[in-house]
Design an enzyme around this catalytic site. Structure first.
Site, PDB file in Angstrom:
ATOM      1  N   LYS A  29       0.837  -1.204   0.000  1.00 49.83           N
ATOM      2  CA  LYS A  29       0.000   0.000   0.000  1.00 49.83           C
ATOM      3  C   LYS A  29       0.878   1.264   0.000  1.00 49.83           C
ATOM      4  O   LYS A  29       2.090   1.174   0.237  1.00 49.83           O
ATOM      5  CB  LYS A  29      -0.920  -0.043   1.228  1.00 49.83           C
ATOM      6  N   TYR A  69     -12.647  -2.401  -3.283  1.00 49.59           N
ATOM      7  CA  TYR A  69     -13.154  -2.513  -1.905  1.00 49.59           C
ATOM      8  C   TYR A  69     -14.687  -2.437  -1.837  1.00 49.59           C
ATOM      9  O   TYR A  69     -15.233  -2.010  -0.824  1.00 49.59           O
ATOM     10  CB  TYR A  69     -12.534  -1.405  -1.034  1.00 49.59           C
ATOM     11  N   ASN A 132      -1.824  -0.194   7.363  1.00 48.36           N
ATOM     12  CA  ASN A 132      -1.291  -1.541   7.609  1.00 48.36           C
ATOM     13  C   ASN A 132      -0.413  -2.106   6.489  1.00 48.36           C
ATOM     14  O   ASN A 132      -0.253  -3.313   6.349  1.00 48.36           O
ATOM     15  CB  ASN A 132      -2.413  -2.504   8.025  1.00 48.36           C
TER      16      ASN A 132
HETATM   17  P1  ADP Z   1      -7.873  -7.073   5.057  1.00 51.88           P
HETATM   18  O1  ADP Z   1      -7.144  -5.988   4.327  1.00 51.88           O
HETATM   19  O2  ADP Z   1      -7.020  -7.672   6.143  1.00 51.88           O
HETATM   20  O3  ADP Z   1      -8.496  -8.087   4.153  1.00 51.88           O
HETATM   21  P2  ADP Z   1     -10.534  -5.833   5.382  1.00 51.88           P
HETATM   22  O4  ADP Z   1     -10.889  -6.367   4.028  1.00 51.88           O
HETATM   23  O5  ADP Z   1     -11.475  -6.061   6.507  1.00 51.88           O
HETATM   24  O6  ADP Z   1      -9.092  -6.384   5.860  1.00 51.88           O
HETATM   25  O7  ADP Z   1     -10.297  -4.268   5.289  1.00 51.88           O
HETATM   26  C1  ADP Z   1      -9.621  -3.720   4.186  1.00 51.88           C
HETATM   27  C2  ADP Z   1      -8.714  -2.621   4.668  1.00 51.88           C
HETATM   28  O8  ADP Z   1      -9.507  -1.576   5.213  1.00 51.88           O
HETATM   29  C3  ADP Z   1      -7.749  -3.018   5.778  1.00 51.88           C
HETATM   30  O9  ADP Z   1      -6.581  -3.652   5.325  1.00 51.88           O
HETATM   31  C4  ADP Z   1      -7.468  -1.658   6.393  1.00 51.88           C
HETATM   32  O10 ADP Z   1      -6.491  -0.935   5.627  1.00 51.88           O
HETATM   33  C5  ADP Z   1      -8.795  -0.946   6.265  1.00 51.88           C
HETATM   34  N1  ADP Z   1      -9.569  -1.047   7.519  1.00 51.88           N
HETATM   35  C6  ADP Z   1     -10.205  -2.148   7.995  1.00 51.88           C
HETATM   36  N2  ADP Z   1     -10.808  -1.889   9.164  1.00 51.88           N
HETATM   37  C7  ADP Z   1     -10.539  -0.582   9.440  1.00 51.88           C
HETATM   38  C8  ADP Z   1     -10.879   0.305  10.503  1.00 51.88           C
HETATM   39  N3  ADP Z   1     -11.594  -0.100  11.529  1.00 51.88           N
HETATM   40  N4  ADP Z   1     -10.408   1.574  10.444  1.00 51.88           N
HETATM   41  C9  ADP Z   1      -9.665   2.001   9.411  1.00 51.88           C
HETATM   42  N5  ADP Z   1      -9.326   1.228   8.367  1.00 51.88           N
HETATM   43  C10 ADP Z   1      -9.745  -0.046   8.378  1.00 51.88           C
END
Ligand code: ADP
Length: 169
Positions: A29, A69, A132
């Site tokens: 990212k 997303y 992240n």
């Molecule tokens: P992943 O990326 O681990 O598959 P998700 O699909 O649930 O997780 O979420 C996509 C991305 O959205 C996450 O990697 C993170 O960057 C962001 N995200 C998820 N939950 C939160 C939150 N509570 N606050 C801010 N950003 C979030």
């Protein structure tokens, strides 16, 4: 007898090829790119034995990210997520190998870095869930969708790594 034997062997070969060519979409990212983490993230997948099939640096548009997303569009953090992901170049990749989708998620760690074990990418390099550093597909189906969204077929290389026979029995 010989024909049956050849057919059985060919079927086993096909199954082996299928198992070792699973693909996942991994992206460093914008925060990961800015923080110089492209190299360390690639290294972990390479050292594990996975094979790079495609890679490019791209600053995704808002429309592209909204598609990527779309499952999260109702979340309160969605607008911030789209702004963050479009804030600079992303290093988009396709990685290949046996069980690479599930194993890729394990290499990445949990969504919330503070819940990620040390030794995972997020557990070693990140603190905030909104920063992240990397993305990885969460299932074989979503991997297929994400690869098709981020890459044209001709951008994906099909090649045999010289290490292949030392990685798979
Ligand atoms: P992943 O990326 O681990 O598959 P998700 O699909 O649930 O997780 O979420 C996509 C991305 O959205 C996450 O990697 C993170 O960057 C962001 N995200 C998820 N939950 C939160 C939150 N509570 N606050 C801010 N950003 C979030």
């Amino acid at each position: 007898y010989l024909r049956r034997n050849i057919e059985a062997h060919a079927a086993k070969e096909r199954e082996f090829v299928e198992m070792t060519t699973e693909q996942t979409f991994i992206a460093v990212k914008p925060d990961g790119v800015q923080r110089g983490l492209i190299g360390p993230i690639i290294s972990r997948f390479e050292a594990r034995g996975f094979k790079l099939a495609a890679i490019k640096l791209v600053t995704p548009t808002k429309e592209h990210l909204e598609k990527h997303y779309e499952d999260l569009s109702s979340k309160p953090f969605f607008p911030g997520l789209i702004a963050y992901m479009g804030s600079g170049p992303v290093c988009a990749m396709v990685w290949e190998g046996r069980d690479v989708v599930k194993t890729g998620r394990a290499i990445l760690g949990a969504t919330n870095p503070l819940a990620s074990a040390p030794g995972t990418i997020r557990g070693d390099y990140a603190i905030d869930v909104g920063r992240n550093v990397c993305h990885g597909s969460d299932a074989v189906d979503s991997a297929k969708k994400e690869i098709a969204l981020w890459f044209k077929p001709e951008e994906i290389q099909s090649w045999k790594s010289a290490q292949f026979d030392w990685i798979y029995e």
